[in-house]
Design an enzyme around this catalytic site. Sequence first.
Site, PDB file in Angstrom:
ATOM      1  CD  GLU A 134      -3.168   4.354  -1.590  1.00 49.24           C
ATOM      2  OE1 GLU A 134      -3.483   5.485  -1.976  1.00 49.24           O
ATOM      3  OE2 GLU A 134      -2.913   3.705  -0.622  1.00 49.24           O
ATOM      4  CG  ASP A 137      -5.799   1.389   3.059  1.00 50.64           C
ATOM      5  OD1 ASP A 137      -5.473   2.552   2.537  1.00 50.64           O
ATOM      6  OD2 ASP A 137      -5.899   1.115   4.047  1.00 50.64           O
ATOM      7  CG  ASP A 154      -0.041   7.155  -1.188  1.00 49.49           C
ATOM      8  OD1 ASP A 154      -1.215   7.428  -1.249  1.00 49.49           O
ATOM      9  OD2 ASP A 154       1.020   7.674  -0.878  1.00 49.49           O
ATOM     10  CD  GLU A 210      -2.240   1.466   2.739  1.00 50.21           C
ATOM     11  OE1 GLU A 210      -2.501   2.580   3.378  1.00 50.21           O
ATOM     12  OE2 GLU A 210      -2.341   0.331   3.578  1.00 50.21           O
TER      13      GLU A 210
END
Length: 218
Positions: A107, A104, A35, A31
């Site tokens: 990502e 989440d 991002d 994650e």
Amino acid sequence: MKLGYHFTDEALLELALTHRSAGRPNNERLEFLGDALVNLVVAEMLFDARERASEGELSRLRAQLVSEPALAERARELALGDALKLGSGELKSGGFRRDSILADAFEALVAAIYRDGGYIACREWLHAIFAKPLAEAGPPQKDPKTRLQEWLQGRGLPLPRYELLAERGDEHSRIFDVACAIDQPHAARFEGSGGSRRAAEQMAAEAALDILDVRAVP
């Protein structure tokens, strides 16, 4: 799922879809990487597509496209919720529908694609995912807290005050309850909840904007 990508290493996909409530290993590290990748590629897409947009406009558009609700919507389009590996508590509470968990996972999936197929494959996949949302994105709006603050300042009124009312939920899925207090033009309190204190404050400010009927600040 409707990924539109074939994994060479299926273990990466499984890891990307494993929430921390299910134990270790889980998708938290992926994650983190995902991002950064999403922000980079979406920024590049906006830079190329919106040639006349200022730096501020590009920043607000990117924030709009990579916000938690927006990424959760991308995850729903891919039906990620149906494939998530969650702990028993999250399963019972409907974690597979929660924006924070879906965003989440999206990502983490991005990072898994990057680790599996490389940057070009990841970039092309993200271009396909974000092409329609970017094309449909309207004029960028400032976030609710900024809009509320500017609306009050423009009328010479005191700034809002934010107060944390409560924290609840399991350690890995905390929910924050926040109140936004406004003294004028009419004393009032507006409440919001979110997966972080910042998100809860934004929701409370949005509630205030709705009641005050504040139009979007360009």
